[in-house]
Design a protein around this motif. Structure first.
Motif, PDB file in Angstrom:
ATOM      1  N   UNK A  48       0.803  -1.231   0.000  1.00  0.00           N
ATOM      2  CA  UNK A  48       0.000   0.000   0.000  1.00  0.00           C
ATOM      3  C   UNK A  48       0.837   1.282   0.000  1.00  0.00           C
ATOM      4  N   UNK A  49       1.756   1.442  -0.947  1.00  0.00           N
ATOM      5  CA  UNK A  49       2.573   2.669  -0.942  1.00  0.00           C
ATOM      6  C   UNK A  49       1.801   3.879  -1.475  1.00  0.00           C
ATOM      7  N   UNK A  50       1.744   4.934  -0.684  1.00  0.00           N
ATOM      8  CA  UNK A  50       1.199   6.220  -1.137  1.00  0.00           C
ATOM      9  C   UNK A  50       2.323   7.242  -0.978  1.00  0.00           C
ATOM     10  N   UNK A  51       3.002   7.545  -2.075  1.00  0.00           N
ATOM     11  CA  UNK A  51       4.209   8.366  -2.040  1.00  0.00           C
ATOM     12  C   UNK A  51       4.095   9.579  -2.931  1.00  0.00           C
ATOM     13  N   UNK A  52       2.876  10.024  -3.176  1.00  0.00           N
ATOM     14  CA  UNK A  52       2.644  11.183  -4.040  1.00  0.00           C
ATOM     15  C   UNK A  52       1.720  12.161  -3.327  1.00  0.00           C
ATOM     16  N   UNK A  53       1.285  13.160  -4.058  1.00  0.00           N
ATOM     17  CA  UNK A  53       0.267  14.091  -3.572  1.00  0.00           C
ATOM     18  C   UNK A  53      -0.976  14.022  -4.449  1.00  0.00           C
ATOM     19  N   UNK A  54      -1.245  12.879  -5.011  1.00  0.00           N
ATOM     20  CA  UNK A  54      -2.366  12.763  -5.937  1.00  0.00           C
ATOM     21  C   UNK A  54      -3.706  13.061  -5.268  1.00  0.00           C
ATOM     22  N   UNK A  55      -3.858  12.716  -3.995  1.00  0.00           N
ATOM     23  CA  UNK A  55      -5.119  13.008  -3.320  1.00  0.00           C
ATOM     24  C   UNK A  55      -5.264  14.491  -3.000  1.00  0.00           C
ATOM     25  N   UNK A  56      -4.159  15.163  -2.705  1.00  0.00           N
ATOM     26  CA  UNK A  56      -4.231  16.613  -2.479  1.00  0.00           C
ATOM     27  C   UNK A  56      -4.678  17.322  -3.751  1.00  0.00           C
ATOM     28  N   UNK A  96      -2.119   3.795  -5.527  1.00  0.00           N
ATOM     29  CA  UNK A  96      -1.930   5.188  -5.939  1.00  0.00           C
ATOM     30  C   UNK A  96      -1.391   5.305  -7.363  1.00  0.00           C
ATOM     31  N   UNK A  97      -2.151   5.936  -8.265  1.00  0.00           N
ATOM     32  CA  UNK A  97      -1.642   6.137  -9.626  1.00  0.00           C
ATOM     33  C   UNK A  97      -0.471   7.108  -9.683  1.00  0.00           C
TER      34      UNK A  97
END
Length: 287
Positions: A48-56, A96-97
């Motif tokens: 489950x890596x979330x290493x971006x700001x795509x949700x922001x 996360x895309x």
């Protein structure tokens, strides 16, 4: 397997700590939210890596803007020596895309493991062809390499959900090798049958989300998780001797109090409770 989960700081950036590749010992590093790097039996798994700001970007200007409280500890392309990426479900902070394509470009032999129920999202967000994706459902034990196995378990994020074919949309993963088993529960709340499903895996370590749930978020489609008290009780019920609390500290509207986690850790020894933190490595010491 009897043993102790030890934790200690590492110097320098996470990229440097991971540069040498995985060893034979079980070591874990937190990526924030539900994300972990897991080195086990000479293989590197990333969950489950979330290493971006795509949700922001997606939620800018809304009541819940998803601005990071902590920076990503590593860039996707800097996370190397990866053999497998496991996504528990299709929410963006878990699949996360903005992370997966760069991570897979840096690890051209790595495979994605994801719920069969979210096949389309797995293909679209990873950028991989189907040959590099293993789709699974609860109870389907798979071998990743000699002596390293993963068993998906059901998760209820706040409910148990299935697709039209009966595949579960939310999963956890039991990961076993070299006589030690850890269980990443995915995003979940307690549900009937959960303990009976997980207990036979004999997990030594439980990685559990502790941000809880609130009606005002649930009503807006932001599903919740275990409370800290529920997480401790669940870890104890499935027989884990150690628990790592996570899924906090990333979004201010949906987090948990780190001081409360630390207070619980000091007062609880069954299981031994730790709080996932940046710049900390966890290592399993058999004994």
């Amino acid at each position: 397997m009897a043993g102790t989960l030890r934790e200690g700081p590492f110097e320098g950036p996470l990229e440097d700590a991971l540069a040498g590749g995985p060893g034979s010992a079980l070591r874990l590093y937190w990526l924030g939210q539900a994300g972990f790097v897991i080195d086990i039996a000479g293989r590197r798994l990333v969950v489950d890596p979330y290493l971006s700001d795509s949700l922001a970007t997606k939620y800018r200007g809304t009541p819940y803007p998803h601005v990071r409280m902590m920076p990503a500890p590593i860039a996707p392309a800097a996370l190397t020596h990866v053999d497998f990426v496991l996504c528990t479900h299709a929410h963006t902070d878990h699949m996360d895309p903005g992370t997966l394509p760069g991570l897979f470009a840096a690890n051209p032999a790595a495979e994605l493991i994801a719920p069969r129920a979210v096949r389309h999202a797995a293909l679209e967000r990873s950028g991989l062809d189907a040959a590099r994706i293993r789709l699974v459902d609860a109870g389907e034990r798979i071998a990743l390499s000699a002596g390293l196995h993963v068993t998906p378990t059901r998760a209820a994020h706040e409910t148990l959900e299935r697709d039209e074919a009966g595949n579960h949309r939310f999963l956890g993963y039991g990961i076993a090798a070299a006589g030690v088993t850890l269980w990443h529960a995915g995003d979940t709340v307690p549900f009937d049958g959960q303990v009976g499903e997980v207990e036979p895996l004999r997990p030594d370590i439980a990685l559990l989300p502790v941000n809880g749930r609130r009606p005002e978020l649930s009503e807006r489609g932001i599903a919740g998780n275990l409370t800290l008290r529920e997480a401790v009780a669940l870890a104890r019920s499935v027989g884990a001797s150690a628990m790592i609390a996570h899924h906090y500290g990333l979004f201010a509207f949906n987090t948990a109090d780190p001081e409360e986690i630390d207070s619980t850790a000091k007062s609880t020894d069954d299981p031994a409770v730790s709080r996932a933190r940046p710049a900390i490595a966890f290592e399993w010491a058999p004994g």
